[in-house]
Design an enzyme around this catalytic site. Structure first.
Site, short mmCIF file in Angstrom:
data_model
loop_
_atom_site.label_atom_id
_atom_site.label_comp_id
_atom_site.label_asym_id
_atom_site.label_seq_id
_atom_site.Cartn_x
_atom_site.Cartn_y
_atom_site.Cartn_z
N ASN A 9 6.30 -10.27 -11.88
CA ASN A 9 6.30 -8.85 -11.51
C ASN A 9 6.25 -8.75 -9.99
O ASN A 9 5.21 -8.99 -9.39
CB ASN A 9 5.06 -8.19 -12.16
CG ASN A 9 4.89 -6.74 -11.73
OD1 ASN A 9 5.78 -6.15 -11.12
ND2 ASN A 9 3.73 -6.17 -12.06
N LYS A 19 6.53 -6.19 -8.16
CA LYS A 19 5.94 -4.92 -7.69
C LYS A 19 6.83 -4.32 -6.58
O LYS A 19 8.05 -4.46 -6.63
CB LYS A 19 4.49 -5.13 -7.26
CG LYS A 19 3.67 -5.80 -8.39
CD LYS A 19 2.20 -5.83 -8.16
CE LYS A 19 1.52 -6.51 -9.33
NZ LYS A 19 0.07 -6.53 -9.22
N HIS A 24 1.56 -0.69 -16.92
CA HIS A 24 0.85 -1.54 -15.96
C HIS A 24 -0.36 -0.77 -15.41
O HIS A 24 -0.29 0.44 -15.19
CB HIS A 24 1.78 -1.95 -14.82
CG HIS A 24 1.19 -3.02 -13.97
ND1 HIS A 24 0.24 -2.77 -13.01
CD2 HIS A 24 1.35 -4.37 -13.97
CE1 HIS A 24 -0.14 -3.91 -12.44
NE2 HIS A 24 0.52 -4.89 -13.01
N GLU A 51 -1.57 -0.55 -12.55
CA GLU A 51 -1.36 0.18 -11.29
C GLU A 51 -0.79 1.56 -11.58
O GLU A 51 -1.10 2.54 -10.90
CB GLU A 51 -0.46 -0.65 -10.35
CG GLU A 51 -1.27 -1.78 -9.72
CD GLU A 51 -0.48 -3.03 -9.38
OE1 GLU A 51 0.75 -2.99 -9.30
OE2 GLU A 51 -1.14 -4.08 -9.20
N GLU A 89 -4.11 -7.85 -19.02
CA GLU A 89 -4.35 -7.96 -17.58
C GLU A 89 -5.66 -7.25 -17.23
O GLU A 89 -5.67 -6.03 -17.00
CB GLU A 89 -3.20 -7.31 -16.81
CG GLU A 89 -1.86 -7.95 -17.07
CD GLU A 89 -0.91 -7.75 -15.90
OE1 GLU A 89 -0.46 -8.75 -15.34
OE2 GLU A 89 -0.66 -6.59 -15.52
N GLY A 123 -4.61 -9.23 -8.49
CA GLY A 123 -4.50 -9.25 -7.03
C GLY A 123 -5.80 -9.59 -6.32
O GLY A 123 -5.90 -9.43 -5.11
N SER A 146 -4.08 -12.77 -11.17
CA SER A 146 -4.35 -13.91 -10.29
C SER A 146 -3.99 -15.26 -10.91
O SER A 146 -4.70 -16.25 -10.70
CB SER A 146 -5.82 -13.89 -9.82
OG SER A 146 -6.08 -12.73 -9.04
#
Ligand code: PGA
Length: 248
Positions: free
Chosen positions: A10, A12, A93, A95, A165, A171, A210
């Site tokens: 991904n 992003k 996702h 985010e 996730e 991240g 991560s």
């Protein structure tokens, strides 16, 4: 049964056009046949990347889509449009759930539209650190999955890969432990079994958050972890390839 491992990158909102092309070409050149590989570039580069990947076996996908196939939805991109270029889409996702306030009902609608357009979906689920510390991680993830998956036909379910996730691992450099990833993946598989036996057998569960070349072997070695959704490390060709290698 052994499920084929699936490694997804991904990207992003990163990489300019040239960088995206170079990364795609590098991944395409490596692509071993034993692992399913996909990359999710910024949508504006998707057509370019699809060209770079042609014939390599690496599949391109979009990071998001809208819940309708066309219409007055300024700035959005429809599943039908994506399907002309790429076979996959990420939906839900964290985010987007957090920064764009996407709720479970919208995510369900997006999955409906993606399946209608013939796309395969990677559905992301995961809990915050607060929810985990309260002991509610499995309940939270289960509710996200129930909302997205309940009542779907077996054939549709099999077009949906789950990506677990944990938000606190994305991240941050702090991946879930292999034991935690396995525990949640087993809970997810149990829920899949309540929906459809074949889905539980064949449906894949990815871990994301991560993932690096350093932790990939152990994470991917867990019995219910069938692959990885990789963010930061997917931007570096060597790291991403090393994670793919870890899946063989
Ligand atoms: P990360 O991102 O690998 O950079 O933690 C994973 C993701 O958000 O899919």
């Amino acid at each position: 049964m052994t499920r084929r491992k699936f490694i997804a990158g991904n990207w992003k909102m990163n990489l300019n056009r040239q960088q995206a092309r170079e990364l795609a070409a590098s991944v395409a050149e490596y692509a071993p046949g034993e692992v399913d590989i996909a990359v999710f570039p910024p949508t504006i580069w998707l057509a370019h990347i699809a060209g770079e990947l042609e014939g390599s076996g690496v599949r391109p996908g979009a990071q998001n889509c809208w819940r309708a196939q066309k219409g007055a939805f300024t700035g959005e991109i429809s599943p039908a449009m994506i399907a002309e270029i790429a076979p996959l889409v990420i939906i839900g996702h964290s985010e987007r759930r957090q920064l764009l306030h996407e709720v479970d009902a919208l995510i369900r609608d997006k999955i409906d539209a993606a399946l209608e357009a013939g796309l395969e979906v990677i559905l992301c689920v995961g809990e915050t650190l607060e929810t985990r510390n309260e002991g509610n991680a499995v309940a939270h993830v289960s509710a996200q999955l129930e909302s997205a998956l309940a009542g779907r036909a077996p054939g549709d379910l099999e077009s949906i890969t789950i990506a677990y996730e944990p938000i606190w691992a994305i991240g941050t450099g702090e991946a879930a432990t292999p034991a935690d990833a396995q525990e949640m993946s087993a809970a997810i598989r149990a829920l899949m079994r309540t929906l459809n036996e074949g889905y539980a057998e064949r449906g894949r569960i990815l871990y994301g958050g991560s993932v690096t070349p350093g932790n990939a072997v152990e994470l991917l070695g867990q019995p219910d972890v069938d692959g990885a959704l990789v963010g930061g490390a997917s931007l570096k060709a060597d790291d991403f390839k090393a994670i793919v290698t870890a899946a063989i």
